[in-house]
Design a protein around this motif. Structure first.
Motif, PDB file in Angstrom:
ATOM      1  N   PRO B 107      -3.252   5.202   7.850  1.00 26.37           N
ATOM      2  CA  PRO B 107      -2.887   3.822   7.488  1.00 26.37           C
ATOM      3  C   PRO B 107      -1.653   3.760   6.588  1.00 26.37           C
ATOM      4  N   PHE B 146      -4.546   2.913  -1.020  1.00 23.33           N
ATOM      5  CA  PHE B 146      -5.480   2.876   0.116  1.00 23.33           C
ATOM      6  C   PHE B 146      -6.798   3.560  -0.250  1.00 23.33           C
ATOM      7  N   ASN B 149      -8.932   1.749  -3.052  1.00 25.57           N
ATOM      8  CA  ASN B 149      -9.569   0.547  -2.511  1.00 25.57           C
ATOM      9  C   ASN B 149     -10.867   0.902  -1.793  1.00 25.57           C
ATOM     10  N   TYR B 169       8.835  -3.450   0.037  1.00 20.90           N
ATOM     11  CA  TYR B 169       7.776  -3.488   1.047  1.00 20.90           C
ATOM     12  C   TYR B 169       6.688  -2.454   0.796  1.00 20.90           C
ATOM     13  N   LYS B 171       5.750  -1.683  -2.133  1.00 22.19           N
ATOM     14  CA  LYS B 171       4.983  -2.348  -3.196  1.00 22.19           C
ATOM     15  C   LYS B 171       4.009  -3.360  -2.577  1.00 22.19           C
ATOM     16  N   VAL B 172       4.470  -4.135  -1.605  1.00 19.55           N
ATOM     17  CA  VAL B 172       3.608  -5.131  -0.962  1.00 19.55           C
ATOM     18  C   VAL B 172       2.442  -4.429  -0.269  1.00 19.55           C
ATOM     19  N   MET B 173       2.736  -3.283   0.345  1.00 11.64           N
ATOM     20  CA  MET B 173       1.682  -2.502   0.995  1.00 11.64           C
ATOM     21  C   MET B 173       0.600  -2.118  -0.031  1.00 11.64           C
ATOM     22  N   ASN B 175      -0.055  -3.618  -2.873  1.00 10.61           N
ATOM     23  CA  ASN B 175      -0.733  -4.861  -3.259  1.00 10.61           C
ATOM     24  C   ASN B 175      -1.777  -5.260  -2.213  1.00 10.61           C
ATOM     25  N   THR B 176      -1.446  -5.067  -0.954  1.00 12.34           N
ATOM     26  CA  THR B 176      -2.371  -5.456   0.109  1.00 12.34           C
ATOM     27  C   THR B 176      -3.691  -4.706  -0.034  1.00 12.34           C
ATOM     28  N   TRP B 177      -3.604  -3.452  -0.472  1.00 13.53           N
ATOM     29  CA  TRP B 177      -4.833  -2.679  -0.686  1.00 13.53           C
ATOM     30  C   TRP B 177      -5.382  -2.885  -2.110  1.00 13.53           C
ATOM     31  N   GLY B 178      -4.818  -3.838  -2.828  1.00 15.28           N
ATOM     32  CA  GLY B 178      -5.403  -4.224  -4.117  1.00 15.28           C
ATOM     33  C   GLY B 178      -4.868  -3.496  -5.331  1.00 15.28           C
TER      34      GLY B 178
END
Lengths: 454, 454
Positions: B107, B146, B149, B169, B171-173, B175-178
């Motif tokens: 991932p 990842f 999380n 981007y 960083k956004v990845m 953030n997406t996993w918290g």
């Protein structure tokens, strides 16, 4: 250890695509000439497509053989894995069993190469030297660049200028595979020059880019055009997805009650669902197939079924479709692949006949669904794919309410690696709901002067 | 149809990691205390790492059991496919057989989750609530985000400020996993405040980010620290790559003559090569294992073997390593994961003992190699991975000159989806050769006052 991934060997890649037209109780209505509005035959497509693809476009054969050379290239990323989404099931606390077919493992990162590869192959076989196409966000353009490179064809991609400037990385990806990427409108075509004369700063649109790509193909002997969705042969090639998924579920001893996929022009949805609709036709199964669309572009749930153009300008044949009107301008949502005013002829007929269903989801709902999925299963989905996930969550919650352990299958059509700006916007609170009033839709439809059906 | 992908079932995921220390003729020298310069024992690591990882760090057991919970999470993306690179072989017109192990299917898109997952797991098991770490380009930070999380841990990533601003981007990845991502230097730590007091506009560095992450872990009871390369336990976890590859090659009836992987701190290279070095130790095989590094950061090919710090500031224990000096500042190449001044203790000892080899490649050569690979095999490689590919091409060309059909295996450690800026720079002619003079290197080494070995 529980098995998450149901895999197939390369030898198990299907040897035929499934042509649903053979089984449809009502065949799709014929395309009409944009000027005369009379039905047109396959010969009208000859300037743009190679013979083999035109034959597939009008074929009523149930199974169409996949060339060995195409299967060989498919094997770079196919068979794609089928995942049992144990972690998502747990996160949703649902009795439903959830599976997803993961098409993001292709080099271009989506399901698009499934049709780009055979399209490039048939063009190469018939001596074509160059293929033109258009691309918005870049998924289709990168898939075709990848495929053309493999078969030694030149690839010219007309990319909507706004995307060209805002999404440079998809362009770099296409360049890496050797494609030429041209911001559209361009000075190279009459269509482009006309637009630029009116507005030198035009940001472009998919409609304009289609006009440019078609013009460049039509005027050169050694050049053809390729389209990434909507048309029958494109949907046909994508059935490789569902055919594999069916084999994989058989191995798991399972069969879906509900099949779900995002809906743009139809190829994503058709790819997964048609091989399961076949079971409804052939074996009397009652598998529900649900197309997931954005509420900001709700042609299936709020559009009308009539003839309409495939492009904005009105140059293409008229197709029988669920449409919002070819001048409808969807809100600028990140799921660029779903921002299309109409649905392909086959899918439209199936919906008309009540053989498939559709659900619409708001922009905020889909990002919440996408992040829930990423946290549970690891993979960050493309914005298009999050629409399917939103429908999955709705259906899984229904299963919970009803205490039913149904089996849900969906198409995770691509990863979100090139869409992190979309997730960034979400985290920064910039993703907003787009409410379409009935008035908005009526206004767009009222402008239509295309033939009404029935 | 030729088989491209050699796959394993999830049940075939190895049940043990391979600890090469058990087989090394000369064990790595002990780490030294940064102040006293005396050897330190495992207890010195207790404030930063959970007990289980410290035991692995000093273990001499040959096989270390992989917890079932870790294998279960591994199964989200493992076993990873082993590809026979038929198209690259054809493009190079070489008699060599080329295989690659593809770790980009995780991932996070690289091999880093192989160690992030067990590290998060052992921390969770020992009641840790939060893990801190540093990241440069973001590959390690996203892998740990990842993993945290999944096991319900908080994750705090100190990201070099320059990367934080230039690579949003990744960083956004995270953030997406918290995960919480903090630009470094920050106001949250003494180390950060000190740097900011001197230079409020400091762009940060990996050295500073390490200091911040370590400080934040050391001062909180419920918080530990995690590192993504260099240390023995990290290399150990990565051996899952080579153990799988060995099983896959056995299925193909093959065994490599040459094993190649990119080299940053050592975990990428160790992951693929150690299980093949085992065959040299156990069965008298003569498999060549080659580490690929950039000419702009040539610690293995032009560095010295002596004690040095792991960080720039000089806070970590002193490790026996091939190093260019902890103050060495590599040119800003895109392969951020290879911009590290030193090599882990195990790999350094193996190189010292002549049991492995190293090759360096220029920045331009690696991009040419990467694009050649992308055009042949479809996958666009991460800039780190292109270094391994450059070595593969060299060896394949040697095979051609010598008329030998050797078998070459390499680690395609990650995809380049987050690195398209690098390819863009290449196409725009902005990638330049970085020539390091002996003087540059001597200058950096002359500043070292760390203990000399032997």
């Amino acid at each position: 250890m529980k098995t998450r991934k149901i895999t197939l060997s390369e030898q198990e890649i299907p040897e035929h695509w499934y042509n649903i037209v053979a089984d449809m109780p009502n065949k799709p209505l014929p395309p009409l000439h944009p000027g005369t509005k009379e039905p047109i035959g396959p010969e009208a497509l000859a300037p743009l497509f190679p013979q083999e693809l035109i034959q597939q476009e009008v074929s009523t054969e149930k199974w169409i053989s996949i060339p060995e050379e195409v299967r060989n290239i498919y094997s770079i990323w196919r068979p794609t894995p089928l995942f049992r989404a144990y972690e998502l099931e747990k996160a949703l606390d649902t009795p439903a069993k959830i599976y997803y077919k993961y098409e993001g493992v292709s080099p271009a990162g989506s399901h698009k190469p499934n049709t780009a590869v055979p399209q490039a192959y048939y063009n190469m076989k018939e001596g074509v030297k160059r293929i033109t196409t258009e691309t918005g966000a870049g998924q289709w353009g990168s898939a075709l660049s990848f495929a053309c490179n493999i078969f030694g064809l030149e690839c010219e991609v007309y990319m909507v200028k706004l995307s060209y400037e805002h999404k440079p990385y998809r362009k770099v990806m296409m360049n890496t595979w050797g494609a030429k990427v041209i911001p559209s409108p361009s000075e190279f075509t009459e269509a482009g020059r006309k637009i630029l004369a009116e507005d030198p700063n035009s940001p472009g649109s998919l409609g304009i880019a289609i006009s440019e790509a078609v013009e460049m193909a039509a005027q050169r002997e050694d050049t053809k055009y390729a389209l990434g969705s909507v048309l029958n042969h494109v949907l046909l090639h994508q059935t490789i997805i569902g055919l594999e998924a069916y084999k994989q579920l058989e191995k798991a001893g399972d069969l879906p009650d509900v099949v779900i996929a995002p809906f743009g022009g139809g190829s994503n949805f058709a790819g997964l669902s048609f091989p399961f609709l076949r079971l409804n036709f052939d074996e009397g199964k009652k598998i529900r197939c649900i197309a997931s669309e954005p509420t900001s572009c709700p042609k299936l749930t709020r559009g009308v079924f009539r003839y309409d153009f495939g492009d904005t300008v009105g140059m293409t044949p008229l197709l029988p479709m669920y449409t919002l009107g070819h001048n409808f301008v969807p809100a600028p949502i990140h799921a660029g692949g779903l921002r299309y005013h109409g649905a392909g002829a086959i899918v439209s007929q199936l919906l008309k006949d009540g053989l498939i269903e559709a659900q619409a989801h708001d922009n905020v709902e889909v990002f919440e669904a996408g992040i829930k999925f990423a946290k549970a299963e690891g993979i960050i989905p493309a914005p298009e794919a999050t629409h399917g996930i939103a429908t999955v969550i709705r259906e899984a919650e229904r299963c919970k309410r009803e205490g039913k352990s149904e089996t849900i299958l969906f198409n995770l059509c691509g990863h979100g690696n090139f869409d992190m700006k979309a997730y960034q916007d979400y985290f920064e609170g910039k993703i907003v709901r787009h409410e379409l009033t009935d008035e908005d839709i009526q206004k767009s439809l009222a402008a239509l002067d295309t033939p009404v059906i029935g």
